[in-house]
Design an enzyme around this catalytic site. Sequence first.
Site, PDB file in Angstrom:
ATOM      1  CB  SER A 143      -0.853  -0.004   1.276  1.00 20.52           C
ATOM      2  OG  SER A 143      -1.447   1.261   1.490  1.00 20.52           O
ATOM      3  CE1 TYR A 156      -4.786  -1.773   5.011  1.00 19.38           C
ATOM      4  CE2 TYR A 156      -3.401   0.132   4.566  1.00 19.38           C
ATOM      5  CZ  TYR A 156      -4.164  -0.923   4.105  1.00 19.38           C
ATOM      6  OH  TYR A 156      -4.318  -1.121   2.751  1.00 19.38           O
TER       7      TYR A 156
END
Length: 261
Positions: A143, A156
């Site tokens: 990501s 995350y």
Amino acid sequence: MSLKSRKALVTGSTSGIGLACARALAAQGVDVCLNGFGPRDEIEAARADIESQFNVRCLYHGADMSKPEQIAAMVAHVEAEFGALDVLINNAGVQFVSPVEDFPPEKWDQIIAINLSSAFHTIRAATPGMKARKWGRIINTASAHSLVASPYKAAYVAAKHGIAGLTKTIALELATFGVTVNCISPGYVWTPLVERQIPDTMKARNMSREDVIDKVLLAAQPTKQFVTVEQVAAAALFLCSDAASQITGANISMDGGWTAA
Ligand code: NAD
């Protein structure tokens, strides 16, 4: 590029980026195993559609990616059914948005397990076969949050930074075995994962839905456009090609310029 008859496992492939990657591989003649959660009839429809549309074998395994023993069983199942596992895409992921002082410890554990540790467990199980066959492609969906942070996403961001480090480490270990290991780092891709975090972000930032989309999500992306799942799948396909055999240990950004800023 000939990937025909290669065998692939894509974790978290019952929706979003993972499903697009599985379909893109199948379109190249790759037998593929789906994994992930969702209504059984919808998963079966997606599986059957891949088989009939692309004339490949498509399996489904429901391993919970937070459970190491289920992950090992899934890799063993794929190798037994397909006779090999050549392409491993570690993609399963979840999100939770909260200020750190309210972040439930069990959510931290769950995100680290699904978004980070699961990739260690699949790689650990798949590596002996890839090394023995002297060919493999491991692609981790990281990501933009593997490179930069945003507030309220402690677990995350930590997991995705971990995925970037794991990618480099395994790339070095497998460099002489014909196995490449890379990660793709998308910015915001319009999938259920992004849609689901909008209500919590509205709460955490006291914003309307429109403001979250414009001022939080697309604000980060200079192009002001969402990445598409097909674009991520196309990058994964390229990483599987012979042209990409010298790309290993890389973290490929696909974020509309987000991390250039
Ligand atoms: P998604 O919600 O559409 O897909 C997530 C997939 O993971 C689903 O198939 C789901 O069933 C599966 N999954 C979740 N928990 C699981 C578990 N415990 N065991 C097995 N499967 C499980 O989301 P997506 O956006 O396609 O996300 C895929 C990956 O891409 C994730 O790793 C995510 O972090 C990453 N990513 C997404 C974006 C984005 O903007 N959508 C951006 C960068 C990275």
